[in-house]
Design a protein around this motif. Structure first.
Motif, PDB file in Angstrom:
ATOM      1  N   GLY A   1     -60.761  -6.829 -53.302  1.00  0.00           N
ATOM      2  CA  GLY A   1     -60.944  -7.449 -54.965  1.00  0.00           C
ATOM      3  C   GLY A   1     -62.014  -8.634 -55.183  1.00  0.00           C
ATOM      4  N   ILE A   2     -61.669  -9.500 -54.382  1.00  0.00           N
ATOM      5  CA  ILE A   2     -63.314 -10.449 -54.555  1.00  0.00           C
ATOM      6  C   ILE A   2     -64.504 -10.510 -54.412  1.00  0.00           C
ATOM      7  CG2 ILE A   2     -63.003 -13.462 -53.674  1.00  0.00           C
ATOM      8  CD1 ILE A   2     -60.266 -12.885 -53.246  1.00  0.00           C
ATOM      9  N   GLU A   3     -65.342 -10.970 -55.001  1.00  0.00           N
ATOM     10  CA  GLU A   3     -66.889 -10.336 -55.510  1.00  0.00           C
ATOM     11  C   GLU A   3     -67.052 -11.447 -55.955  1.00  0.00           C
ATOM     12  OE1 GLU A   3     -68.237  -7.640 -53.942  1.00  0.00           O
ATOM     13  OE2 GLU A   3     -66.607  -6.410 -54.165  1.00  0.00           O
ATOM     14  N   THR A   4     -68.659 -12.076 -54.367  1.00  0.00           N
ATOM     15  CA  THR A   4     -69.111 -12.755 -54.734  1.00  0.00           C
ATOM     16  C   THR A   4     -71.164 -12.641 -55.322  1.00  0.00           C
ATOM     17  OG1 THR A   4     -67.266 -13.949 -53.077  1.00  0.00           O
ATOM     18  CG2 THR A   4     -69.555 -15.754 -54.407  1.00  0.00           C
ATOM     19  N   ILE A   5     -71.069 -14.182 -56.322  1.00  0.00           N
ATOM     20  CA  ILE A   5     -72.691 -13.443 -56.561  1.00  0.00           C
ATOM     21  C   ILE A   5     -72.938 -15.635 -56.288  1.00  0.00           C
ATOM     22  CG2 ILE A   5     -73.914 -13.262 -58.594  1.00  0.00           C
ATOM     23  CD1 ILE A   5     -72.673 -12.082 -59.758  1.00  0.00           C
ATOM     24  N   TYR A   6     -73.217 -15.202 -55.064  1.00  0.00           N
ATOM     25  CA  TYR A   6     -74.463 -16.234 -54.548  1.00  0.00           C
ATOM     26  C   TYR A   6     -75.580 -16.943 -55.461  1.00  0.00           C
ATOM     27  CZ  TYR A   6     -71.575 -15.371 -50.649  1.00  0.00           C
ATOM     28  OH  TYR A   6     -70.373 -15.355 -49.492  1.00  0.00           O
ATOM     29  N   GLN A   7     -75.886 -18.435 -55.325  1.00  0.00           N
ATOM     30  CA  GLN A   7     -76.377 -18.701 -56.469  1.00  0.00           C
ATOM     31  C   GLN A   7     -77.488 -18.395 -55.556  1.00  0.00           C
ATOM     32  OE1 GLN A   7     -76.476 -23.251 -55.856  1.00  0.00           O
ATOM     33  NE2 GLN A   7     -78.623 -23.628 -57.339  1.00  0.00           N
TER      34      GLN A   7
END
Lengths: 321, 254
Positions: free
Chosen positions: B82-88
């Protein structure tokens, strides 16, 4: 979550009819106007046959290039497969299945090594696969001591593989068509294909999406190696004897077709079917030049113009990128 | 906070060759909490975030999810927790369309194993319209889309798949005022849903407004952490610039 139905984009004509197919129609019309022999059944079969060997190589290179890398070892793999098939099949006395399977397996191995060098070690793919080309050519020439590989006792079954003409069309043409269809499905309808486009489009994005970049990249090279070897086996069956020093150089005509079909040299864009369309365009042009009795230098000149022109056209169309 | 943190990073180090990018950093994110990670370029905040995203493993240290140790070998492992990332950079494949990017790495298949393009297009369309009602014509290469639309795709795919901890790397860096306000509203909404948010930023003013807790890094070390409501811009800027150590704001520290 809203259930709103968007005005979704349906399949457009331009999704199916890419420029290369329009070019194909144009060159066919011109060819038919130039020579009334062009549309004769025998000549059409010859046109189809002509493109197949290079075409199968080009299909594999398309897959690799959509992933963003080059495979210039394919010409050497063609030669390897032809020689190995001839050595094993007629002379070696093994079954025909083995004579076909062994070159394909070696082709897969060559592809796997290419893939490891590029996707695991991070080698530049142009240099790595040119190195592989030398390696394979050297190994094959050492294997046959530079001798002409003659298959006097070539089995009729082996020859019949490619000389059969169901419906008047040479069997290799069906092989090519089946490969085009299979690869078109793999590239456009499977997760594997989708991931190849993602890797070629943006390796970083693909990595961060959890796509196993190296595994998929290596698989593209294995596909290319197996397809190049397939071409070699077909040549062995068609010709029946070979001068290993005289065969080769398939990689650049194949690359010409790949580029002419619209595959981007920087990856992420390209379709096997369009490569097939480009193969047909080149086969038609070559055929017409042969009918008109143009000599090899002229044909080379035209091929150069096609390659450079295609690169320039697609670059311009993509906004100079 | 009495409950266990959603994620806890304990004594994380990371070396790149001879460079010690992180020298033993602790970080935790609780449910419904916005934690801001601040610091100069090279302070180690991106490295820390990417370790939590599963992009690369820590050299040493431990990551716990719901109190249990986990090992991430790829971003897929992190996403599975459940760890999601929105990258720069948004990490979009420019040559693919919005549904393809939305489902990148977790494509839907038909019963025959082929790409289920129709279902992916429908689900992606619904999720994107939810974020941005004007988002139409999603089936074209995202290269042709506006910055706001591209951002919407990156956000939508990060929150669509049962997200519990959302890592946002400079989410407003490339946006205009209107879109920045939208992102701020989104952060509030997600926090209210109990999602933990790790916000990486260098915009102190944004951070003061959006976050509950502020963690400052310098040269790969934890400078200190403060609660946003108990601090002000001056104090935080001073921490960033001088690397002045503070006692942990409460008993969260080791």
């Amino acid at each position: 979550m809203s259930e709103a139905v968007l005005p979704r984009r349906r399949v457009h004509v331009t999704d199916v009819v890419t420029p290369i197919w329009l070019v194909l129609v144009v060159v066919i019309v011109i060819a038919a106007l130039i020579s009334d022999r062009f549309l004769s059944p025998g000549n059409v079969a010859a046109v189809l046959q002509q493109g197949v060997i290079t075409g199968i190589v080009a299909l594999g290179m398309t897959v690799v290039l959509v992933g963003g890398e080059f495979d210039l070892s394919t010409g050497a793999t063609v030669m390897m497969a032809a020689v190995v098939a001839l050595l094993l099949g007629p002379d070696g006395g093994v079954g025909i299945a083995v004579a076909i399977a062994v070159p394909l397996l070696i082709g897969a191995g060559i592809g796997a090594v290419n893939g490891l060098a590029v996707y695991r070690a991070g080698a530049n793919s142009i240099v790595a696969t040119i190195g592989m080309q030398f390696l394979v050519i050297g190994a094959v020439l050492a294997l046959v001591s530079g001798q002409h590989v003659r298959a006097d006792a070539i089995g009729e079954t082996f020859t019949a593989l490619t000389h059969a003409r169901p419906l008047g069309v040479p069997l290799p043409v069906f092989v090519f068509a089946a490969l085009v269809a299979a690869l078109a499905i793999v590239m456009s309808q499977t997760v594997f294909g989708r991931h190849i486009y993602a890797i070629g489009g943006d390796v970083e994005a693909a990595t961060r999406a959890g796509i196993p970049v190296a595994r998929i990249g290596i698989a593209t090279y294995v596909i290319s190696g197996v397809l190049a070897a397939t071409s070699g086996v077909l040549i062995a069956s068609l010709v029946g004897h070979l001068d290993p020093t005289a065969i080769g150089g398939y990689e650049f005509p194949a690359l010409t077709a790949v580029v002419l079909g619209g595959t981007s040299l920087s990856g992420g864009v390209g379709r096997p079917a369009d490569t097939a369309g480009a193969i047909l365009v080149i086969a038609v042009i070559t055929n017409v030049m042969t009918i008109l009795n143009y000599q090899y230098p002229i044909q080379l000149l035209v091929q150069g113009m096609v390659l450079t022109g295609a690169v320039a056209f697609y670059s311009w169309r993509r906004g100079g990128a | 906070m009495a409950a266990n943190p959603l994620v806890e990073m304990v004594n994380i180090t990371r070396n790149f060759g001879g460079v010690h990018a992180l020298k033993g950093v602790d970080l935790s994110v609780f449910a419904g909490e916005v934690v801001a990670l601040l610091g100069h370029n090279g302070a180690g905040k991106s490295v820390l975030a990417q370790i939590l995203s599963g992009v690369y493993p820590p050299t040493s240290g431990e990551i716990k999810v719901d109190g249990s140790p986990v090992h991430f070998h790829s971003p897929n492992d992190a996403r599975r927790h459940g760890i999601e990332t929105i990258y720069q950079t948004l990490a979009l494949a420019d040559n693919l369309d919005a549904p393809s990017n939305f489902f990148l790495g977790r494509e839907l298949r038909t019963s025959l194993g082929f790409l289920d393009k129709r279902r992916m297009a429908e689900e992606a369309a619904a999720a994107l319209v939810d974020l941005n009602p004007n988002f139409t014509d999603i089936e074209r290469p995202v290269r042709q889309m506006s910055g706001g639309q591209r951002q919407a795709i990156a956000i939508a795919r990060a929150i669509h798949f049962n997200v519990r901890v959302l890592i946002m790397d400079e989410p407003t860096a490339a946006l205009g005022p209107h879109e920045t306000a939208q992102v701020a509203a989104l952060i509030q909404r997600l926090r209210d849903q109990g999602i933990g948010i790790l916000l990486i930023s260098h915009d102190v003013r944004d951070v003061m407004r959006l976050s509950d807790r502020i963690v400052v890094l310098k040269n790969g070390e934890l400078v200190g952490e403060v609660r946003a409501e108990e601090s002000d811009e001056d104090e935080v800027v001073e921490m960033i610039i001088r690397g002045r150590k503070l006692a942990p704001a409460d008993g969260d520290g080791p």
